[in-house]
Scaffold this active site. Structure first.
Site, PDB file in Angstrom:
ATOM      1  N   GLY A  12      86.837  40.998  54.113  1.00 37.74           N
ATOM      2  CA  GLY A  12      86.765  42.389  53.673  1.00 37.74           C
ATOM      3  C   GLY A  12      88.087  43.049  53.350  1.00 37.74           C
ATOM      4  N   ASN A  14      89.415  43.339  50.356  1.00 36.92           N
ATOM      5  CA  ASN A  14      89.184  44.199  49.176  1.00 36.92           C
ATOM      6  C   ASN A  14      88.448  45.474  49.589  1.00 36.92           C
ATOM      7  OD1 ASN A  14      89.955  43.046  46.366  1.00 36.92           O
ATOM      8  ND2 ASN A  14      89.267  41.268  47.538  1.00 36.92           N
ATOM      9  N   MET A  90      79.100  36.376  49.075  1.00 27.42           N
ATOM     10  CA  MET A  90      79.017  34.978  48.673  1.00 27.42           C
ATOM     11  C   MET A  90      77.578  34.486  48.477  1.00 27.42           C
ATOM     12  SD  MET A  90      82.138  34.762  48.242  1.00 27.42           S
ATOM     13  CE  MET A  90      82.661  33.095  47.886  1.00 27.42           C
ATOM     14  N   ILE A  92      74.317  34.248  45.847  1.00 24.07           N
ATOM     15  CA  ILE A  92      73.939  34.404  44.441  1.00 24.07           C
ATOM     16  C   ILE A  92      72.783  35.394  44.395  1.00 24.07           C
ATOM     17  CG2 ILE A  92      72.903  33.213  42.470  1.00 24.07           C
ATOM     18  CD1 ILE A  92      74.543  30.762  43.304  1.00 24.07           C
ATOM     19  N   LEU A  93      72.886  36.361  43.498  1.00 25.31           N
ATOM     20  CA  LEU A  93      71.841  37.398  43.398  1.00 25.31           C
ATOM     21  C   LEU A  93      70.795  36.972  42.370  1.00 25.31           C
ATOM     22  CD1 LEU A  93      74.349  40.365  43.409  1.00 25.31           C
ATOM     23  CD2 LEU A  93      72.656  39.910  45.199  1.00 25.31           C
ATOM     24  N   ASN A 107      81.819  42.748  40.151  1.00 23.16           N
ATOM     25  CA  ASN A 107      82.282  41.670  41.030  1.00 23.16           C
ATOM     26  C   ASN A 107      83.768  41.423  40.781  1.00 23.16           C
ATOM     27  OD1 ASN A 107      82.060  39.426  42.843  1.00 23.16           O
ATOM     28  ND2 ASN A 107      82.051  38.049  41.079  1.00 23.16           N
ATOM     29  N   HIS A 109      86.500  38.281  41.033  1.00 20.65           N
ATOM     30  CA  HIS A 109      86.511  36.828  41.163  1.00 20.65           C
ATOM     31  C   HIS A 109      87.958  36.332  41.114  1.00 20.65           C
ATOM     32  CE1 HIS A 109      84.940  32.770  40.940  1.00 20.65           C
ATOM     33  NE2 HIS A 109      85.843  32.528  40.016  1.00 20.65           N
TER      34      HIS A 109
HETATM   35  C1  GAR Z   1      88.245  37.579  47.171  1.00 12.74           C
HETATM   36  O1  GAR Z   1      89.330  36.768  46.830  1.00 12.74           O
HETATM   37  C2  GAR Z   1      87.250  37.623  46.028  1.00 12.74           C
HETATM   38  O2  GAR Z   1      87.860  37.511  44.778  1.00 12.74           O
HETATM   39  C3  GAR Z   1      86.415  36.403  46.335  1.00 12.74           C
HETATM   40  O3  GAR Z   1      86.265  36.417  47.718  1.00 12.74           O
HETATM   41  C4  GAR Z   1      87.437  36.953  48.297  1.00 12.74           C
HETATM   42  C5  GAR Z   1      87.032  37.964  49.337  1.00 12.74           C
HETATM   43  O4  GAR Z   1      88.135  38.366  50.079  1.00 12.74           O
HETATM   44  N1  GAR Z   1      85.164  36.456  45.656  1.00 12.74           N
HETATM   45  C6  GAR Z   1      84.574  35.399  45.133  1.00 12.74           C
HETATM   46  O5  GAR Z   1      85.017  34.267  45.222  1.00 12.74           O
HETATM   47  C7  GAR Z   1      83.279  35.672  44.407  1.00 12.74           C
HETATM   48  N2  GAR Z   1      82.960  34.615  43.518  1.00 12.74           N
HETATM   49  P1  GAR Z   1      88.027  39.638  51.025  1.00 12.74           P
HETATM   50  O6  GAR Z   1      86.766  39.449  51.868  1.00 12.74           O
HETATM   51  O7  GAR Z   1      89.255  39.584  51.870  1.00 12.74           O
HETATM   52  O8  GAR Z   1      87.965  40.849  50.149  1.00 12.74           O
END
Ligand code: GAR
Length: 221
Positions: A12, A14, A90, A92-93, A107, A109
């Protein structure tokens, strides 16, 4: 004020950036809830610490993806959310879920889409010997990691990078671009036309680059 629900499965960071920017007035949205599919997700703790409702929707209680997603979308509708922010969610919707919220699911990525869809992007970039990596914010469509791009940012890959170093560099650029994309949405500036995201009516696929580090990397090799 745009009501945003954040969906997160893990650490979390982000989400934390979004909360911090909102608290400091730099991002004009209200995070009305954080939903996770993982009981232990640290994202849920972050929500609680910020006095944001933290909701765990347990996949084990549903016999199919569609049933799970019906519960998820009912919850989001109850919250009267305008925007769904996927921040390391994580799962898939289902198409049904995605079609319930047209151009309202974003999203982030960890790659320069359309390169490196899916998992383990940092390791794959290192294995390929790429000079650049980065992050992309896009609207979610039924095809995984393939929806219209709102913004992406490039970072250099150095020859001696470890996976962790590269991941941290990409994370820093995620913290920069996700709030920008969310604010554009909150300001009503985004639309999608013929598979392309427009900002104030003009193509907005903006790329923020670190030109200096990229140049240094180039000459350093
Ligand atoms: C982030 O790097 C995001 O880009 C990735 O998961 C991480 C979550 O980090 N998302 C994906 O790979 C989606 N395909 P966080 O929980 O520290 O925000």
């Amino acid at each position: 004020m745009t009501r945003a629900v954040v969906l997160a499965s893990g650490f979390g960071s982000n989400l934390q950036t979004i909360i911090d920017r909102t608290d400091s007035g730099k991002l004009s949205i209200e995070v009305v809830a954080v939903i996770s599919d993982q009981a232990q997700a640290f994202a849920l703790q972050r929500a609680k610490l910020a006095d944001i409702p933290a909701i765990f929707v347990d996949p084990k209680n549903f016999s199919s993806r569609i049933e799970y997603d019906v519960e998820l979308s009912d919850e989001i509708k109850r919250l009267k959310a305008d925007l769904i922010v996927l921040a390391g969610f994580m799962r898939i919707l289902s198409i049904q879920f995605i079609e319930s919220f047209p151009w309202r699911i974003m999203n982030i990525h960890p790659s320069l889409l359309p390169k490196y869809k899916g998992l383990n992007t940092h390791a794959r970039v290192l294995n390929a010997g790429d000079r650049y990596h980065g992050a992309t914010v896009h609207f979610v469509t039924e095809e995984l990691d393939a929806g219209p791009i709102i913004i992406h940012k490039k970072v250099p890959v150095y020859s001696n990078d470890t996976e962790i170093e590269l991941k941290n560099r990409v994370h820093e650029c995620e913290y920069e671009i996700y709030p920008i994309a969310i604010q554009w949405f909150a300001d009503g500036e985004l639309s999608v036309d013929n598979g392309q995201v427009l900002r104030r009516g003009k193509p907005c696929f903006a790329e923020l680059s670190h030109w200096w580090p990229v140049k240094l990397n180039f000459w350093g090799k």
